[in-house]
Scaffold this motif. Structure first.
Motif, mmCIF file in Angstrom:
data_model
loop_
_atom_site.group_PDB
_atom_site.id
_atom_site.type_symbol
_atom_site.label_atom_id
_atom_site.label_comp_id
_atom_site.label_asym_id
_atom_site.label_seq_id
_atom_site.Cartn_x
_atom_site.Cartn_y
_atom_site.Cartn_z
ATOM 1 N N THR A 1 0.859 -1.132 0.025
ATOM 2 C CA THR A 1 -0.046 0.006 0.130
ATOM 3 C C THR A 1 0.770 1.129 -0.079
ATOM 4 N N HIS B 1 -3.360 7.288 -3.625
ATOM 5 C CA HIS B 1 -3.428 6.004 -2.910
ATOM 6 C C HIS B 1 -3.347 4.794 -3.882
ATOM 7 N N GLN C 1 -2.713 0.520 -4.239
ATOM 8 C CA GLN C 1 -2.799 -0.442 -3.654
ATOM 9 C C GLN C 1 -2.171 -1.813 -4.686
#
Length: 233
Positions: free
Chosen positions: A19, A35, A37
């Protein structure tokens, strides 16, 4: 009604991965965050990489403001992009995209004010804008021109990559030796440099500086967490 494309790949796989949290700057001013992932998965018995990118940008100008919120998911395997889904709202205008590879063709459905379909032959694409720099680094060449499917504009661009001397960066709580790559887009006329560190599922972007028209844009990794579990999709 056009279905929510993010639902085509959700829930997210939960394989070994990372992450990542990035800060975004424009002309040295913070304007938002990304962000990311990243997770290793098994797709039809073969290893693949699942990616989810969530971006939020806010820019205040003298005459107007700019707002962008986007989320995209994709699966990359040994043949490149296998599946794609994305949603975005840019200055109030919504867009939704789905893409899937079948045979030797990638079909992309784009819903903005109307629905349109783009089809790309895999023989015409070397990489996508998501993984082009990584493909170049894996090739271990000093320079190369790749045919890159741009996942923002959904067209094919030619991007020239060059390998630069390695540099040490102190980011995300550690000092790391990075592989440095310069790039120049022929269609978008964007130039820049990216700093990457090798990892088990490829390369992790640590920092990127790019110039487009009169703007200097920068993406900096400020948090990196590892995840560990197993999943098959």
């Amino acid at each position: 009604m056009f279905a929510d494309p993010i639902q085509t790949l959700s829930p997210a796989p939960t394989g070994n991965g990372h992450t990542l949290q990035y800060q975004v700057l424009c002309n040295n001013e913070p304007i938002g965050h990304i962000h990311v992932q990243r997770q290793l998965v098994q797709l039809a018995g073969e290893p693949a990489l699942f990616l989810r990118n969530q971006m939020s940008l806010r820019v205040s100008g003298l005459w107007s403001d700019y707002v962008l919120d986007s989320e995209e998911e994709m699966i990359l395997d040994g043949q490149g992009l296998s599946r794609y889904a994305g949603l975005s709202t840019e200055d109030g205008e919504k867009a939704a995209v789905t893409g899937e590879r079948e045979g030797g063709q990638l079909t992309v459905n784009i819903k903005e004010d109307h629905l349109r379909t783009e089809r790309f032959q895999l023989t015409d694409i070397d990489a996508t804008s998501e993984d082009a720099a990584v493909c170049f680094l894996r090739s271990q060449r000093q320079q190369a021109v790749l045919r890159v499917l741009d996942l923002d504009h959904f067209d094919i661009d030619q991007v020239q990559f060059r390998l630069l001397p390695p540099e040490t960066l102190a980011l995300a709580g550690a000092e790391r030796i990075t592989q440095v790559v310069s790039f120049e887009s022929r269609k978008r006329r964007t130039t820049g440099v990216g700093w990457y560190v090798p990892d088990g599922d490829g390369f992790i972007l640590m920092r990127e500086v790019s110039k487009e028209q009169d703007d200097r844009n920068e993406v900096i990794l400020n948090n990196w967490e590892h995840t560990s579990c197993n999943n098959t999709i």
